[in-house]
Write an enzyme that holds these catalytic residues in place. Structure first.
Site, PDB file in Angstrom:
ATOM      1  N   GLN A  18       0.785  -1.232   0.000  1.00  0.00           N
ATOM      2  CA  GLN A  18       0.000   0.000   0.000  1.00  0.00           C
ATOM      3  C   GLN A  18       0.819   1.285   0.000  1.00  0.00           C
ATOM      4  O   GLN A  18       0.518   2.201  -0.765  1.00  0.00           O
ATOM      5  CB  GLN A  18      -0.951   0.022   1.208  1.00  0.00           C
ATOM      6  N   LYS A 138      10.816  -4.348  10.937  1.00  0.00           N
ATOM      7  CA  LYS A 138       9.893  -4.441   9.810  1.00  0.00           C
ATOM      8  C   LYS A 138       8.600  -3.748  10.218  1.00  0.00           C
ATOM      9  O   LYS A 138       8.006  -4.083  11.252  1.00  0.00           O
ATOM     10  CB  LYS A 138       9.627  -5.896   9.450  1.00  0.00           C
ATOM     11  N   GLU A 141       1.409  -0.908   9.008  1.00  0.00           N
ATOM     12  CA  GLU A 141       0.556   0.224   9.396  1.00  0.00           C
ATOM     13  C   GLU A 141       0.459   0.406  10.908  1.00  0.00           C
ATOM     14  O   GLU A 141       0.732   1.498  11.425  1.00  0.00           O
ATOM     15  CB  GLU A 141      -0.832   0.038   8.773  1.00  0.00           C
ATOM     16  N   ASP A 173       0.390   3.916   6.048  1.00  0.00           N
ATOM     17  CA  ASP A 173       0.529   3.394   4.692  1.00  0.00           C
ATOM     18  C   ASP A 173       0.272   4.443   3.622  1.00  0.00           C
ATOM     19  O   ASP A 173       1.194   5.068   3.112  1.00  0.00           O
ATOM     20  CB  ASP A 173      -0.385   2.182   4.506  1.00  0.00           C
ATOM     21  N   GLY A 253      -9.039  24.362  20.837  1.00  0.00           N
ATOM     22  CA  GLY A 253      -9.690  25.180  21.851  1.00  0.00           C
ATOM     23  C   GLY A 253     -11.205  25.153  21.819  1.00  0.00           C
ATOM     24  O   GLY A 253     -11.852  25.637  22.749  1.00  0.00           O
TER      25      GLY A 253
END
Length: 437
Positions: A18, A138, A141, A173, A253
């Site tokens: 991806q 390694k 995501e 990703d 805020g």
């Protein structure tokens, strides 16, 4: 006139899954010729991941590889190395996202590519910055999210669900792919001045951390004050020395929250997000829209600082308003008063919204064959003088012969490449015959 921004740019795409493909797909949509290198007989791992039809590429692959060409190539063979070398010598951009050290071992590190073609820009995606103690890990995501502060600051702050939580958005990703895209486009502009390519290194960690910027702001503020007024824990809860999870609070805020709407008992997305702004005029309009004019004279609510101290009461009362109405009705009632609000939409509601099929937001691509038409997210920005066209994803190795011919290889050489495992899987040896008894 072709106004494609990247017309004439040639990209060698050595990425998969991806993060890398999201970047190179965008390069293709902007007009570049993108040649995707895939393992003969195997291809990108996502071709066969979460398949919806046996023997056909998955939506995962289709949504990340539109408008590319596919070259089946084993770059470990001598012929494969020669072919990749020829491609690199003609390329403007080379992109890879293999695990650390893989391209060096293959013989196509940044230094090697730069020597082959000094004008070629080299883009890489790795899990962590080179300075990180985790640089050899390694990364997937979730690894990017948990190490960049996203997971620790997402989710509920109390009860059994008080656990670090992943975002549904692909922060590690596709977000990394878009960050790399920025770097590659900057490098193309730089090359116009220097005449030389550069090395663009993008880590998933840094791409994710960039989207957690306001959490680092909160950490700085917490260290100065010992508390964060915009968080649900203020004023009665205790703060530790790190930024906590804050549920659905907006984060800056203003006072924002997700409220139940009519039907929430059976519809998990029957919710609306409503924000109360800090400015007195905006707050006054919100009170009129909600029918809460008594708040305008109540010292517990009529200033932004007071509202920070009485969040729970505010959330409870606004939900009394929203829970009797469906989410679209709430938006219809509040938006004329300038109250920032929006319905919580499911993926189905989004993809069923015909107004989003505008040529960029959501697009329909005809893949042909058994797959037919599928939907994907298009180019997220628009250019006034250019409209991307969205073509199908390539068949595995579907452009191999054409690409090799463009490099000057003969039909006889191409046949030899297929026979020796460079562009096609090596035939499996026949099983020995069982001797007769």
């Amino acid at each position: 006139m072709n106004t494609a921004p990247l017309q004439g740019i040639k990209v060698v795409d050595f990425t998969e899954v991806q993060s890398g493909p999201s970047c190179t797909q965008m390069l293709a949509w902007l007009g570049a010729e993108v040649i995707k290198i895939e393992r003969p007989g195997v291809g990108d791992a996502t071709r066969n991941e979460i398949q919806f039809m046996a023997g056909e590429p998955s939506y995962y692959f289709l949504q990340l590889n539109s408008d590319k060409k596919s070259l089946a190539l084993d770059a470990k063979t001598p012929d494969g190395k020669e072919i990749l070398t020829k491609l690199i010598k003609e390329a403007d951009i080379f992109v890879e996202n293999l695990h650390p050290g893989a391209m060096d071992k293959l013989g196509f590190s940044w230094e090697a590519v730069h020597q082959l073609n000094p004008r070629c820009i080299y883009g890489t995606i790795k899990g962590f910055p080179l300075s990180s103690r985790f640089k050899d890990l390694k990364a997937y995501e979730p690894i990017a999210q948990v190490t960049a502060g996203a997971a620790s600051t997402t989710g509920w702050w109390q009860g059994e669900h008080d656990v670090p939580t992943q975002s549904g958005a692909a922060l590690g990703d596709s977000n990394s792919g878009m960050h790399l895209l920025i770097g590659l486009l900057a490098a193309l502009c730089q090359r116009e001045k220097t005449g030389e390519g550069t090395y663009v290194y993008q880590s998933m960690h840094n791409a994710c951390l960039n989207l957690c910027r306001i959490k680092t702001r909160d950490q700085l503020t917490l260290e100065k004050l010992g508390y964060l007024t915009q968080f649900p824990q203020y004023p009665d809860g205790k703060f530790s020395d790190f930024v906590p999870r804050s549920g659905n609070q907006e984060g800056s805020g203003v006072l924002g929250w997700t409220y139940k709407c009519k039907g929430w008992e059976t519809d998990p997305n029957a919710y609306v997000y409503v924000i109360l702004q800090r400015e007195p005029k905006n707050f006054e309009l919100a009170c009129k829209a909600l029918g809460f004019e008594d708040w305008l004279t109540n010292p517990d609510f009529n200033t932004a600082d007071a509202r920070d101290r009485h969040k729970q009461e505010i959330w409870a009362r606004i939900e009394q308003f929203t829970i009797t109405k469906d989410k679209m009705e709430v938006v219809k009632l509040l938006s004329p008063y300038g109250v920032p609000c929006g319905p919580v939409l499911s993926t189905k509601e989004i993809m069923d919204d015909e107004s989003l099929y505008d040529g960029n937001t959501l697009v329909k691509i005809n893949q042909g064959g058994k797959v037919g038409e599928f939907v994907t997210v298009g180019c997220p920005f628009t250019l006034s003088n250019y409209q991307p066209t969205y073509g199908p994803a390539p068949e595995l190795g579907g452009d191999t012969d054409a690409i090799l011919a463009s490099l000057g290889y003969t039909p006889e050489q191409m046949a030899a490449f297929k026979a020796n495992g460079t562009t096609a899987p090596m035939p499996k040896p026949e099983a020995p015959a069982t001797p007769a008894k």
